[in-house]
Design an enzyme around this catalytic site. Structure first.
Site, mmCIF file in Angstrom:
data_model
loop_
_atom_site.group_PDB
_atom_site.id
_atom_site.type_symbol
_atom_site.label_atom_id
_atom_site.label_comp_id
_atom_site.label_asym_id
_atom_site.label_seq_id
_atom_site.Cartn_x
_atom_site.Cartn_y
_atom_site.Cartn_z
ATOM 1 N N GLN A 165 -3.332 -43.867 41.864
ATOM 2 C CA GLN A 165 -4.610 -44.489 42.211
ATOM 3 C C GLN A 165 -5.443 -43.552 43.099
ATOM 4 O O GLN A 165 -6.651 -43.426 42.948
ATOM 5 C CB GLN A 165 -4.349 -45.813 42.943
ATOM 6 C CG GLN A 165 -5.570 -46.449 43.587
ATOM 7 C CD GLN A 165 -6.601 -46.903 42.560
ATOM 8 O OE1 GLN A 165 -6.272 -47.154 41.409
ATOM 9 N NE2 GLN A 165 -7.862 -46.967 42.969
ATOM 10 N N GLU A 166 -4.758 -42.878 44.010
ATOM 11 C CA GLU A 166 -5.471 -42.024 44.956
ATOM 12 C C GLU A 166 -6.020 -40.756 44.319
ATOM 13 O O GLU A 166 -7.150 -40.370 44.566
ATOM 14 C CB GLU A 166 -4.550 -41.641 46.131
ATOM 15 C CG GLU A 166 -4.227 -42.780 47.075
ATOM 16 C CD GLU A 166 -5.400 -43.160 47.979
ATOM 17 O OE1 GLU A 166 -6.541 -42.779 47.683
ATOM 18 O OE2 GLU A 166 -5.172 -43.863 48.974
ATOM 19 N N SER A 167 -5.197 -40.070 43.547
ATOM 20 C CA SER A 167 -5.600 -38.719 43.133
ATOM 21 C C SER A 167 -5.337 -38.410 41.665
ATOM 22 O O SER A 167 -5.578 -37.277 41.243
ATOM 23 C CB SER A 167 -4.828 -37.690 43.960
ATOM 24 O OG SER A 167 -3.469 -37.693 43.575
ATOM 25 N N ARG A 175 -10.974 -42.697 36.281
ATOM 26 C CA ARG A 175 -9.605 -43.179 36.492
ATOM 27 C C ARG A 175 -9.324 -44.418 35.652
ATOM 28 O O ARG A 175 -8.202 -44.878 35.538
ATOM 29 C CB ARG A 175 -9.417 -43.562 37.962
ATOM 30 C CG ARG A 175 -9.346 -42.353 38.843
ATOM 31 C CD ARG A 175 -9.108 -42.800 40.247
ATOM 32 N NE ARG A 175 -9.426 -41.703 41.155
ATOM 33 C CZ ARG A 175 -9.439 -41.820 42.452
ATOM 34 N NH1 ARG A 175 -9.181 -42.963 43.000
ATOM 35 N NH2 ARG A 175 -9.721 -40.788 43.193
ATOM 36 N N ILE A 177 0.640 -45.499 43.933
ATOM 37 C CA ILE A 177 -0.391 -45.229 44.956
ATOM 38 C C ILE A 177 -0.956 -43.825 44.740
ATOM 39 O O ILE A 177 -2.173 -43.610 44.759
ATOM 40 C CB ILE A 177 0.182 -45.345 46.393
ATOM 41 C CG1 ILE A 177 0.791 -46.728 46.616
ATOM 42 C CG2 ILE A 177 -0.901 -45.062 47.425
ATOM 43 C CD1 ILE A 177 1.580 -46.865 47.911
#
Ligand code: GLU
Length: 477
Positions: A307-309, A266, A304
């Site tokens: 960042q999450e997925s 990421r 968000i």
């Protein structure tokens, strides 16, 4: 269930005859008590509590074994490696499972299981400084290792064998984060830690790197208290480990915890830029729709979700969190999400959860700090965030100010601090980095939109980064 009780009574009776099961057969005692006590240490690679409950590789493995035995698992934590072995010696736990390497000194004193993972001892240094290339280069450097660790033993052996000049500091603790922090801040030159520990924490300390390996691969094993009473337990544990090795469950567990690079991948704004072009257009309307429904800035919701997925509606992690907003099963249920892999439901669940966190924070925390703290709670749970705020206040900071709280979050991984809090150890550094990353993505998304709506204006993305983010190192997860 009915027939189990007489069985227990018989077992207990025979235990009394044999003057105590703990002395006769530990496995029988575990089955009779229906409880397996495992001592571990708090660290990101072993055992910790997060918003979905108990987690970590050693916890998950021990849970599988307890399930196999059909008993409850009780995880205990020691604050140092020495403390783990003291507990075993006092027979306060049935197994020590803490990312422990197999060493001659340990196996002379304690029984151990078959290996269930391999580790390579890594010499870690800070890039930009001179890179040591071998043992000769270490002699005048400041080294740190965990006290009581296999690495401390290795250094002692090397010192006795051919490197009398070698010196080091043994740091008492259970989480190697402390060591990495010392090297990162320039407080020490070198840390020796296990490969899996470094791999897991590398993204939080991007300036650090591997200089060379200190010796060969080591086996990771469970240790058992000394004495014949534990023989059948060791055999049973080995049979269990052999089974899960053969059927692929062990490899899967190892992969899930240590093998994947999704977290590291990421990192990097070029990946982000590529995804803004490639993936965001697919989900932008959906994100906007949910942001309107929940009165949120859509850029924040998008940040968000990224960042999450990475904007992947089918993302899945080893801890069982899934979907675009990586919701846990219980959170999804609480938020009324039936299908976590449906991006609309996932976004709604995440938005609701964030608003819920924001609402539950004390009323006197103002925006935008309120949102940053809600995000930290979203990541680690409100209880741990409240601990961090209490700690911040005690240390003279302002618990209403995100930057003060953020500074104190990593202390939840240090014993002298988390032992004074209500909810104990938590992966605070990760939570801080989670929030900072989102703020970074959020700013870039806002800037992109602004620059698109004002095509003639030369805009500098840095102008859109909040002051705090601009001055902080980009903490990549
Ligand atoms: N594997 C090490 C040991 O058994 C602990 C972890 C570390 O020091 O990196 O002592």
């Amino acid at each position: 269930m009915m027939c189990l009780r007489p069985l227990c009574l018989i077992l207990l009776a025979s235990c009394t005859v044999l003057a105590g099961c703990s002395r006769s057969d530990a496995l029988q005692q575990i089955l009779a008590d229906s409880e397996l006590v495992v001592v571990s240490r708090n660290s990101p690679t072993t055992y910790y509590l997060d918003k979905s409950g108990a987690a970590g590789f050693e916890h998950d493995l021990a849970q599988l074994f307890a399930d196999d035995l059909g008993v409850e698992l009780q995880m205990d934590t020691a604050y140092s490696l020495g403390g783990i072995f003291r507990r075993l010696n006092r027979k306060e736990a049935h197994i020590a499972a803490a990312g422990l390497s197999l060493t001659n000194a340990r196996s002379a004193q304690f029984a151990h299981s078959m290996p269930y993972a391999n580790l390579i001892p890594r010499v870690i240094y800070r890039t930009g400084k001179r890179k040591p290339s071998g043992l000769d280069d270490l002699q005048d450097l400041q080294l740190v290792v965990l006290a009581g660790s296999s690495h401390e033993q290795t250094l002692q052996d090397l010192q006795a064998a051919a490197w009398p000049e070698l010196t080091w500091e043994s740091v008492r603790g259970a989480d190697t984060m402390e060591l990495l922090e010392r090297v990162d801040s320039g407080d020490a030159d070198i840390a020796v830690i296990d490969s899996n520990e470094f791999r897991m924490q590398h993204s939080l300390y991007s300036r650090l790197d591997v200089a060379f390996n200190l010796g060969d691969e080591q086996d990771m094993v469970w240790y058992f208290p000394p004495g014949r009473a534990y023989t059948t337990l060791v055999e049973r544990a080995d049979a269990f480990l052999a089974t899960i090795l053969a059927d692929g469950r062990l490899t899967k567990l190892r992969e899930e915890h240590f093998g994947h690079n999704t977290v590291l991948s990421r990192v990097g704004s070029h990946v982000f830029a590529r995804n803004i072009r490639g993936k965001l257009p697919v989900y932008r309307d959906l994100i906007r729709q949910v942001a309107v429904e929940y009165k949120l800035d859509w850029h924040l919701l998008a940040a968000i979700a990224y960042q999450e997925s990475h904007w992947d509606p089918e993302a899945t992690s080893h801890t069982g969190v899934r979907g675009m907003m990586m919701l846990t099963g219980p959170t999804a249920r609480e938020m009324g999400v039936k299908d976590r892999l449906d991006p609309l439901q996932s976004l709604r669940g995440g938005a609701r959860y964030l608003k819920d966190m924001r609402r539950r924070l004390p009323a006197d925390i103002a925006e935008p700090d309120r949102t940053w703290m809600a995000l930290a709670a979203y990541n680690m749970g409100l209880a741990h965030l409240e601990d961090a705020r209490a700690l911040t206040e005690r240390r003279g900071g302002d618990p209403h100010v995100w930057s003060d709280v953020m500074e104190n979050l990593p202390l939840l991984q240090k014993r002298e601090h988390y032992s004074t809090t209500r909810y104990g150890y938590a992966r605070g550094r990760q939570a801080a980095s989670f929030v900072q990353n989102i703020r970074h993505y959020y700013s870039i998304l806002q800037w992109k939109d602004m620059s698109a709506s004002q095509p003639g204006q030369p805009l500098n993305p840095l102008d859109f980064l909040p002051e705090a983010v601009r001055n902080e190192r980009f903490l990549a997860l």
